[in-house]
Design a protein around this motif. Structure first.
Motif, mmCIF file in Angstrom:
data_model
loop_
_atom_site.group_PDB
_atom_site.id
_atom_site.type_symbol
_atom_site.label_atom_id
_atom_site.label_comp_id
_atom_site.label_asym_id
_atom_site.label_seq_id
_atom_site.Cartn_x
_atom_site.Cartn_y
_atom_site.Cartn_z
ATOM 1 N N GLU A 39 -40.687 -45.888 -12.220
ATOM 2 C CA GLU A 39 -41.588 -44.413 -12.046
ATOM 3 C C GLU A 39 -42.170 -43.786 -13.447
ATOM 4 O O GLU A 39 -42.016 -43.877 -14.166
ATOM 5 C CB GLU A 39 -39.896 -43.249 -12.203
ATOM 6 C CG GLU A 39 -38.728 -43.079 -11.068
ATOM 7 C CD GLU A 39 -37.553 -42.827 -10.924
ATOM 8 O OE1 GLU A 39 -37.628 -42.453 -11.802
ATOM 9 O OE2 GLU A 39 -36.646 -43.277 -10.149
ATOM 10 N N THR A 68 -43.940 -40.934 -15.087
ATOM 11 C CA THR A 68 -43.595 -39.582 -15.913
ATOM 12 C C THR A 68 -45.439 -39.384 -16.325
ATOM 13 O O THR A 68 -45.828 -39.919 -17.822
ATOM 14 C CB THR A 68 -42.832 -39.827 -16.019
ATOM 15 O OG1 THR A 68 -41.825 -40.101 -15.452
ATOM 16 C CG2 THR A 68 -41.845 -38.556 -17.060
ATOM 17 N N LEU A 110 -47.280 -32.988 -0.731
ATOM 18 C CA LEU A 110 -45.647 -33.265 -0.806
ATOM 19 C C LEU A 110 -44.924 -32.838 -2.087
ATOM 20 O O LEU A 110 -45.330 -33.820 -3.255
ATOM 21 C CB LEU A 110 -44.835 -34.039 -0.175
ATOM 22 C CG LEU A 110 -44.042 -34.024 0.108
ATOM 23 C CD1 LEU A 110 -43.805 -33.104 1.511
ATOM 24 C CD2 LEU A 110 -43.069 -35.395 0.743
ATOM 25 N N SER A 144 -41.808 -33.350 -3.296
ATOM 26 C CA SER A 144 -40.305 -33.149 -2.467
ATOM 27 C C SER A 144 -39.187 -32.601 -3.912
ATOM 28 O O SER A 144 -38.801 -32.446 -3.404
ATOM 29 C CB SER A 144 -40.655 -35.018 -3.761
ATOM 30 O OG SER A 144 -41.074 -35.826 -2.168
ATOM 31 N N GLN A 184 -41.446 -33.704 -8.628
ATOM 32 C CA GLN A 184 -41.505 -34.905 -8.152
ATOM 33 C C GLN A 184 -42.261 -34.159 -7.341
ATOM 34 O O GLN A 184 -41.978 -33.704 -6.164
ATOM 35 C CB GLN A 184 -40.303 -35.435 -7.433
ATOM 36 C CG GLN A 184 -38.843 -35.066 -8.523
ATOM 37 C CD GLN A 184 -38.832 -36.364 -9.371
ATOM 38 O OE1 GLN A 184 -40.096 -37.463 -9.498
ATOM 39 N NE2 GLN A 184 -37.928 -36.813 -10.289
ATOM 40 N N THR A 209 -44.906 -36.624 -4.882
ATOM 41 C CA THR A 209 -44.976 -37.375 -3.749
ATOM 42 C C THR A 209 -46.668 -37.221 -2.195
ATOM 43 O O THR A 209 -47.211 -36.107 -2.758
ATOM 44 C CB THR A 209 -44.154 -37.491 -2.867
ATOM 45 O OG1 THR A 209 -43.008 -37.572 -2.943
ATOM 46 C CG2 THR A 209 -43.996 -38.466 -1.478
ATOM 47 N N ASN A 210 -47.805 -39.193 -2.540
ATOM 48 C CA ASN A 210 -48.709 -39.901 -1.857
ATOM 49 C C ASN A 210 -47.461 -39.834 -0.756
ATOM 50 O O ASN A 210 -47.490 -40.850 -1.116
ATOM 51 C CB ASN A 210 -49.382 -39.286 -3.001
ATOM 52 C CG ASN A 210 -51.058 -40.244 -1.853
ATOM 53 O OD1 ASN A 210 -50.775 -39.680 -0.885
ATOM 54 N ND2 ASN A 210 -51.968 -40.583 -3.094
ATOM 55 N N ILE A 211 -48.316 -39.073 0.526
ATOM 56 C CA ILE A 211 -47.387 -39.722 1.306
ATOM 57 C C ILE A 211 -48.662 -40.598 2.258
ATOM 58 O O ILE A 211 -48.517 -41.571 3.405
ATOM 59 C CB ILE A 211 -46.924 -38.669 2.509
ATOM 60 C CG1 ILE A 211 -48.012 -37.429 3.296
ATOM 61 C CG2 ILE A 211 -46.025 -37.912 2.091
ATOM 62 C CD1 ILE A 211 -47.679 -36.902 4.393
ATOM 63 N N PRO A 246 -47.774 -45.107 0.025
ATOM 64 C CA PRO A 246 -47.199 -43.612 -0.115
ATOM 65 C C PRO A 246 -47.029 -43.900 -2.095
ATOM 66 O O PRO A 246 -46.855 -45.685 -2.435
ATOM 67 C CB PRO A 246 -46.108 -43.795 0.178
ATOM 68 C CG PRO A 246 -45.570 -44.874 0.803
ATOM 69 C CD PRO A 246 -46.781 -46.007 0.246
ATOM 70 N N GLU A 247 -46.733 -43.151 -2.612
ATOM 71 C CA GLU A 247 -47.124 -43.591 -4.091
ATOM 72 C C GLU A 247 -46.097 -41.709 -5.086
ATOM 73 O O GLU A 247 -46.187 -40.983 -3.930
ATOM 74 C CB GLU A 247 -47.800 -43.601 -5.113
ATOM 75 C CG GLU A 247 -48.836 -42.063 -5.668
ATOM 76 C CD GLU A 247 -49.713 -43.157 -6.468
ATOM 77 O OE1 GLU A 247 -50.745 -43.116 -5.991
ATOM 78 O OE2 GLU A 247 -49.297 -42.934 -7.452
ATOM 79 N N ARG A 248 -45.719 -41.634 -5.527
ATOM 80 C CA ARG A 248 -44.672 -40.990 -6.704
ATOM 81 C C ARG A 248 -44.846 -40.541 -7.156
ATOM 82 O O ARG A 248 -45.499 -41.670 -8.556
ATOM 83 C CB ARG A 248 -42.684 -40.929 -6.433
ATOM 84 C CG ARG A 248 -41.985 -40.885 -5.438
ATOM 85 C CD ARG A 248 -41.356 -40.693 -5.052
ATOM 86 N NE ARG A 248 -39.907 -40.922 -4.079
ATOM 87 C CZ ARG A 248 -39.485 -39.802 -3.077
ATOM 88 N NH1 ARG A 248 -40.126 -39.087 -3.302
ATOM 89 N NH2 ARG A 248 -39.132 -40.394 -2.042
ATOM 90 N N ARG A 292 -43.585 -37.706 -11.447
ATOM 91 C CA ARG A 292 -43.160 -37.186 -11.567
ATOM 92 C C ARG A 292 -44.182 -36.257 -12.753
ATOM 93 O O ARG A 292 -44.467 -36.452 -14.079
ATOM 94 C CB ARG A 292 -42.056 -38.355 -12.121
ATOM 95 C CG ARG A 292 -40.889 -36.162 -13.053
ATOM 96 C CD ARG A 292 -40.270 -37.468 -13.965
ATOM 97 N NE ARG A 292 -39.011 -38.395 -12.976
ATOM 98 C CZ ARG A 292 -38.511 -39.185 -13.544
ATOM 99 N NH1 ARG A 292 -38.190 -40.249 -14.228
ATOM 100 N NH2 ARG A 292 -37.798 -40.299 -12.185
#
Lengths: 194, 431
Positions: A51, A53, A76, A78, A97, A99-101, A104-106, A108
């Protein structure tokens, strides 16, 4: 699995492992881009358990988030929440959090806030979906969001005092009363009298 | 009651423009001068504030909406939640990780297994363990059964809200079969706590696969039956098409996920886009809508049930043999037989159920595709046996923000359809 791959610091042994690590992890370049673009406004970055951050200076939050939404394509939001590290400084952390849809990736984003009058800019102008989440954090954690359209309590009754999710807010427990004697109940239940 | 001439025009044809049909219909019902509902001019300029809920049957729980209305039209909607707030996030901090699984099914009580799964995923991420494949496959099968279970309740109540009583009865009949499977594997029909950190509470019982196969044999025909009752039903179409429509951009900006987002045409399903567990090994498709109205959300969910059946069908054929939980007795209890024979096993058993297991310090966010959207658990550990912070990203709570943009300006009767199509579970909204 993503979590084990993300925490492996040595070189992946095979090409398959490398490919899965890249696919499971949020693109590491997003954090690099963030640090090169904002320099000292990004106080720290890390990738742990797969993850990504980034800790961001509270003063630069709107700037960073606007860039992330428009340039980074993190359309997004989240989740938005807060965490109370009682006895430490900064005491409160607000956690976003994103989000790139498409990829896709997250990602923080964390913002540290002081114990006295914690307040941070609202994200509602950027993501209208932050509305309820910020109200929830305000209600339960007592963090003020500047420029929020309607910052009121959402879970607790409006006249409630205190913020239940803070660590110095006790979990009150009242034993069950096996008596019909009103005086006895009152003596044991001081809270019910209030 | 007047006689409707040319019935086929009503059912199939859109030969006559819709407005004309509507006007004809209204004229038959009312004299001309009473067509538009009127309201006396008051201090608020003809507006009326109506409190819908918290005990309204169509709000699916204790949801209260404050409606600002002008006649039958809703001008502004202010959702008021919190009637079911039980402080679950605070309670998590007072319970050990292994006790937390008793709380999770109570968050979204219509898809209990999914909640536990997501919480367990976050804990497993922090522990850096991977459950054995057998546990993963059983989790996927039960997770998909849970999706069907939840969608059946949604369909039942959605149809009931719009006035189709029989669908309600049929859906609950089929839901019984899924609840029987819950009971079979966990002993409880709703609050199961069957998923545990490192695998499952115990192995699947004999007869599990046959019971799931029985559902697979029956349900496809039953879903066709529901569709034959609703999908081409003119009343249903009239009540749902072009009602509560929302654009994809707006839905994304409002953090919408799940069928509410997919109905607008965005193929965002975490099972496909960010696969977790063993979903990559399954072959299934993600239905998306185009207009983002109530009808599209209905179609998306109906197709999702069929896709879930596909996943289950593939799953029960290939459930791997082997252990159902990891062999690390610091996290998962040792088998009961071992306790009688081995001192270490007895010590582990005792320590685990009195002290729980310790989780390395750190933070993790795990998300799964629950029937309502992205369900997320953000868990912070300080190294002890109790979590420092647990936050639940409830999709119902966040999707509730869509009610305003979807039904402001519409009729109050359509609002009922919109609420049902968002499928909020108030246990998850208020937590």
């Amino acid at each position: 699995m993503a979590e084990t791959a993300g925490n492996r610091y040595e070189e992946p042994t095979s090409e398959v492992a490398a490919a899965s690590a890249v696919a499971d992890q949020p693109d590491p370049t997003t954090l690099d881009k963030l640090t090169t673009h904002f320099g000292k406004k990004v106080l720290g970055t890390s990738t742990r358990l797969g993850e990504a951050t980034a800790i961001v200076d509270a003063k630069a939050l709107v700037e960073v988030m606007t860039w992330l939404r428009d340039e980074g394509k993190f359309v997004l939001l989240s989740d938005l929440t807060a965490h109370d590290c009682h006895g430490q400084e900064p005491r409160f952390w607000v956690i976003y959090q994103l989000t790139n849809i498409e990829t896709p990736e997250r990602l923080r984003i964390k913002v540290g806030l002081p114990e006295k009058k914690p307040s941070v800019e609202s994200m509602v102008p950027l993501w209208p979906g932050a509305n309820f989440l910020e109200r929830e954090v305000y209600d339960l954690m007592g963090i003020e969001f500047k420029n929020h359209p309607n910052l009121t309590r959402i879970m607790m009754p409006t006249e409630w005092e205190g913020h239940p999710l803070r660590k110095d807010y006790p979990v009150v427990y009242e034993p069950v009363q096996f008596t019909h004697n009103a005086a006895e109940i009152r003596a044991r239940k001081p809270l019910a009298e209030k | 009651m007047g006689v409707i001439e040319n019935v086929s025009r009503w059912i199939l044809g859109r030969e006559a423009p819709e407005e004309e049909l509507e006007r004809e219909h209204l004229e038959r019902l009312q004299p001309k001068d009473q067509l538009m509902p009127t309201w006396e001019e008051g201090e608020e300029g003809g507006k009326m504030v109506l409190s819908m809920g918290p005990q309204h049957p169509s709000t699916h729980g204790v949801l209260r909406l404050e409606l600002e209305m002008e006649g039958e039209r809703v001008l502004k909607i202010t959702p008021d939640v919190g009637y079911l707030h039980t402080g679950i996030e605070k309670t998590f901090e007072t319970l050990r990780y292994d006790q937390g699984t008793a709380l999770t099914p109570r968050i979204d009580y219509l898809s209990p297994m999914n909640n536990t799964w997501c919480f367990i995923m976050a804990v497993e991420k922090l522990l850096e363990i991977t459950p054995p494949p057998r546990a993963e496959y059983v989790r996927v099968i039960l997770g998909e059964l849970t999706r069907i279970n939840s969608h059946l309740v949604w369909l039942a109540t959605h149809a009931l809200d719009i006035g189709a009583m029989s669908v309600f009865l049929y859906c609950f009949r089929e839901r019984e079969m899924i609840l029987d499977i819950y009971e079979m594997v966990s002993g409880a029909r709703m609050m199961d706590s069957y998923y545990r950190a490192g695998g499952l509470a115990w192995d699947i019982p004999p007869g599990f696969i046959e019971a799931v196969q029985a559902i697979l044999d029956i349900l496809p025909a039953r879903i066709d039956e529901y569709e034959s009752l609703l999908t081409r039903n003119p009343i249903w179409m009239e009540r749902t098409q072009n009602v509560g429509a929302i654009s994809a951009e707006k839905a994304l900006a409002l953090s919408a996920t799940g069928p509410a987002l997919r109905a607008t045409g965005v193929p965002w399903d975490l099972r496909k886009t960010m696969p977790y567990s063993v979903y990559e090994a399954f072959d299934f498709e993600i239905p998306v809508g185009s207009r983002g109205d109530v009808y599209d959300r209905y179609l998306v969910r109906m197709e999702e049930m069929r896709q879930s059946l596909r996943i289950i069908e593939q799953g029960i054929r290939v459930i791997p043999r082997g252990p159902f939980r990891i062999d690390n007795h610091k996290i998962a209890p040792p088998p009961k037989e071992e306790i009688y024979l081995s001192m270490e096993a007895l010590i582990h058993h005792f320590k685990l159920w009195t002290e729980g297991f310790r989780v390395p310090p750190g933070e993790a966010y795990a998300a799964i595709e629950s029937p309502r959207g992205e369900l997320g658990f953000y868990v912070v550990s300080d190294g002890s046996a109790k979590p420092c912070r647990v936050h639940v990203r409830g999709p119902s709570f966040i999707n509730l923000q869509l009610i305003g943009p979807m039904s402001e300006g519409g009729l109050v009767a359509d609002l009922v359809a919109v609420i049902a199509s968002l499928d909020p579970v108030l246990g998850e909204v208020d937590r």
